[in-house]
Design a protein around this motif. Structure first.
Motif, short mmCIF file in Angstrom:
data_model
loop_
_atom_site.label_atom_id
_atom_site.label_comp_id
_atom_site.label_asym_id
_atom_site.label_seq_id
_atom_site.Cartn_x
_atom_site.Cartn_y
_atom_site.Cartn_z
N MET A 16 -21.87 -7.81 -24.05
CA MET A 16 -21.09 -8.79 -23.11
C MET A 16 -19.78 -8.27 -22.90
O MET A 16 -18.98 -7.87 -23.74
CB MET A 16 -21.10 -10.31 -23.85
CG MET A 16 -20.44 -11.24 -22.95
SD MET A 16 -18.81 -11.64 -23.34
CE MET A 16 -19.10 -12.93 -24.73
N LYS A 17 -19.22 -8.26 -21.68
CA LYS A 17 -17.83 -7.86 -21.07
C LYS A 17 -17.20 -8.92 -20.64
O LYS A 17 -17.81 -10.08 -20.01
CB LYS A 17 -18.05 -6.74 -20.30
CG LYS A 17 -18.87 -6.88 -19.03
CD LYS A 17 -18.54 -5.67 -17.99
CE LYS A 17 -19.52 -5.73 -16.74
NZ LYS A 17 -20.96 -5.54 -17.01
N VAL A 18 -16.07 -9.00 -20.59
CA VAL A 18 -14.91 -10.19 -20.29
C VAL A 18 -14.16 -9.37 -19.47
O VAL A 18 -13.49 -8.31 -19.41
CB VAL A 18 -14.30 -10.68 -21.27
CG1 VAL A 18 -13.12 -11.63 -20.47
CG2 VAL A 18 -15.06 -11.33 -22.20
N ILE A 19 -14.08 -9.64 -17.87
CA ILE A 19 -13.10 -9.32 -16.90
C ILE A 19 -12.35 -10.44 -16.55
O ILE A 19 -12.61 -11.33 -16.17
CB ILE A 19 -14.28 -8.63 -15.79
CG1 ILE A 19 -15.09 -7.67 -16.22
CG2 ILE A 19 -13.21 -8.35 -14.66
CD1 ILE A 19 -16.16 -7.38 -15.05
N VAL A 20 -10.88 -10.01 -16.70
CA VAL A 20 -10.00 -10.80 -16.33
C VAL A 20 -9.14 -10.13 -15.04
O VAL A 20 -8.86 -9.17 -15.13
CB VAL A 20 -8.62 -11.21 -17.48
CG1 VAL A 20 -7.62 -12.11 -16.78
CG2 VAL A 20 -9.52 -11.66 -18.75
N HIS A 21 -9.18 -10.88 -14.01
CA HIS A 21 -8.66 -10.14 -12.83
C HIS A 21 -7.55 -11.28 -11.95
O HIS A 21 -8.00 -12.30 -12.21
CB HIS A 21 -9.42 -9.59 -11.99
CG HIS A 21 -10.35 -10.63 -11.04
ND1 HIS A 21 -10.11 -11.04 -9.89
CD2 HIS A 21 -11.53 -11.24 -11.33
CE1 HIS A 21 -10.72 -12.15 -9.43
NE2 HIS A 21 -11.74 -12.21 -10.49
N GLU A 44 -25.97 -11.11 -17.20
CA GLU A 44 -26.15 -12.52 -17.27
C GLU A 44 -24.84 -13.12 -18.21
O GLU A 44 -24.13 -14.21 -18.07
CB GLU A 44 -27.65 -12.91 -17.82
CG GLU A 44 -27.67 -14.33 -17.54
CD GLU A 44 -28.92 -14.67 -18.20
OE1 GLU A 44 -29.31 -15.88 -18.60
OE2 GLU A 44 -30.04 -13.75 -18.36
N LYS A 45 -24.58 -12.34 -19.46
CA LYS A 45 -23.87 -12.95 -20.38
C LYS A 45 -22.49 -12.68 -20.01
O LYS A 45 -21.25 -13.24 -20.53
CB LYS A 45 -23.89 -12.27 -21.70
CG LYS A 45 -25.15 -13.12 -22.39
CD LYS A 45 -25.59 -12.61 -23.77
CE LYS A 45 -26.51 -13.32 -24.36
NZ LYS A 45 -26.92 -12.78 -25.89
N ILE A 60 -16.67 0.56 -16.09
CA ILE A 60 -17.33 -0.66 -16.72
C ILE A 60 -18.35 -0.49 -17.06
O ILE A 60 -19.41 0.18 -16.55
CB ILE A 60 -16.97 -1.75 -15.67
CG1 ILE A 60 -15.53 -2.07 -15.25
CG2 ILE A 60 -17.69 -3.16 -16.26
CD1 ILE A 60 -15.26 -3.17 -14.25
N LEU A 61 -19.04 -1.18 -18.28
CA LEU A 61 -20.31 -1.01 -18.76
C LEU A 61 -21.37 -1.55 -18.03
O LEU A 61 -20.69 -2.72 -17.42
CB LEU A 61 -20.20 -1.63 -20.27
CG LEU A 61 -19.32 -0.79 -21.37
CD1 LEU A 61 -19.31 -1.47 -22.53
CD2 LEU A 61 -20.00 0.52 -21.72
#
Lengths: 206, 151
Positions: free
Chosen positions: B1-6, B22-23, B150-151
């Protein structure tokens, strides 16, 4: 006039003490303190910025940066300069960190210098203070430490020195300090012991 | 799971066409999250991507604000790492997640680039990331090149 910008001390001690020391050393000058917050009277702030001979920003550092609120404030000041406001006063910074090493505020200090370059403000001097939880520890540890506080506070001399630079409106090399009377390991131990204690109290209260 | 803050506007973000699973969690100005949600997401992701306007050689107020919300993930205990004091990281993903810091802006000076690099590495150490990748783009369009990172 000296404009003191209170950038919020998310960390322990020193907020009033810092302003007091600067005020004490620059007695003859008018001293105006403004707290950086969301709702500010921007007309007054612009007027103060224009009139100030020295602008002093005091703020806590977290994750190598000043708070998002301070960043927003700086951007707004830059916009005002672009819009025609002129700021002639020198910019001085006092940054605090709870971590032992004052040098851990150096990245945030560079950010402030970059802001000055953008807003065409002359950089004065930076003071980075590490181990900012020291005073609380000293105050609460023993009865006698309450009396020794003023004498033993490792920050006082550096703040006085910074105040002299502010009073004379001169530039200086940035300085980073830490509580030398306590070793790094000793500081960590004390902070952790205190945190454990307060955790226990919270747990008991819950 | 990845988290992207922009801190991009919704339209610009959509135009980048970043492929999400999805996650994955995206935190932007239009998708506000509570402090607890952010902490939980950051503490369990395998990649943390910060896409930020370069503001004076650091993160923008929005991205910095999100990082501030992760306070509880650290401390209150201190520990020694690399000869310096740092907050103890509580999250499960420490030393396993990768961090990507992407700065954009058309007038990033060499001094600002250097500050941004140091801040990114320093934050990577504080958060106990496995590694930190730092990229700079002069336009928002070029951020789409991140797709390869990005994965």
């Amino acid at each position: 006039m000296i404009l003191f910008l209170d950038g919020g001390y998310t960390l322990t001690a020193g907020n009033e003490a810092c302003a007091e020391i600067i005020q004490e050393c620059t007695q003859k000058e008018e001293f105006i303190s403004v707290k950086i917050e969301e709702d500010m009277d921007w007309n007054s702030v612009y007027r103060y910025l224009e009139d100030a001979c020295a602008i002093v920003l005091a703020a806590g550092v977290y994750l190598d940066s000043v708070s998002s609120g301070v960043l927003r404030f700086l951007e707004k000041v830059e916009q005002a300069v672009i819009g025609g406001e002129s700021i002639g006063g020198r910019f001085y910074a006092i940054l605090y960190t709870e971590l032992y090493e004052g040098e851990q505020t150096s990245v945030a200090m560079e950010v402030l210098k970059n802001f000055c370059a953008h807003a065409n403000i002359t950089w004065g001097r930076g003071l980075g203070i590490g181990g900012n939880k020291m005073e609380t520890l000293r105050c609460k540890n023993s009865f006698w430490d309450r009396f020794r506080k003023n004498l033993s506070d490792f920050r006082t001399d550096s703040l006085r020195e910074q105040a002299l630079f502010i009073r004379e409106k001169i530039q200086g090399t940035d300085v980073y300090i830490n509580p030398q009377a306590v070793s790094r390991k000793g500081y960590i131990r004390k902070i952790n012991q205190k945190s454990k204690k307060s955790n226990r109290v919270k747990f008991a209260q819950n | 799971m990845k988290v992207i803050v922009h801190d991009l506007q919704e339209k610009s973000w959509q135009e980048l066409g970043v492929k999400l699973q999805e996650k994955d969690i995206v935190i932007g100005e239009s998708a506000a999250c509570t402090g607890g949600e952010i902490e939980c997401a950051m503490g369990s992701c395998c990649q943390l991507v910060l896409i930020s306007r370069c503001v004076y050689g650091g993160f923008s107020p929005f991205v910095q604000g999100v990082l501030e919300k992760c306070r509880k993930q650290f401390g209150p205990f201190l520990e020694m790492r690399h000869g310096q004091t740092h907050y103890e990281v509580k999250s499960e993903n420490k030393n396993t997640f990768g961090m990507v810091c992407c700065f954009y802006g058309d007038n990033i000076t060499p001094q600002e680039e250097q500050s941004a690099r140091i801040q990114s590495v320093s934050d990577g150490i504080s958060l106990q990331a496995r590694g930190v990748k730092i990229v700079f783009y002069d336009t928002i369009d070029k951020i789409s090149r991140l797709k390869g990172i990005i994965l």
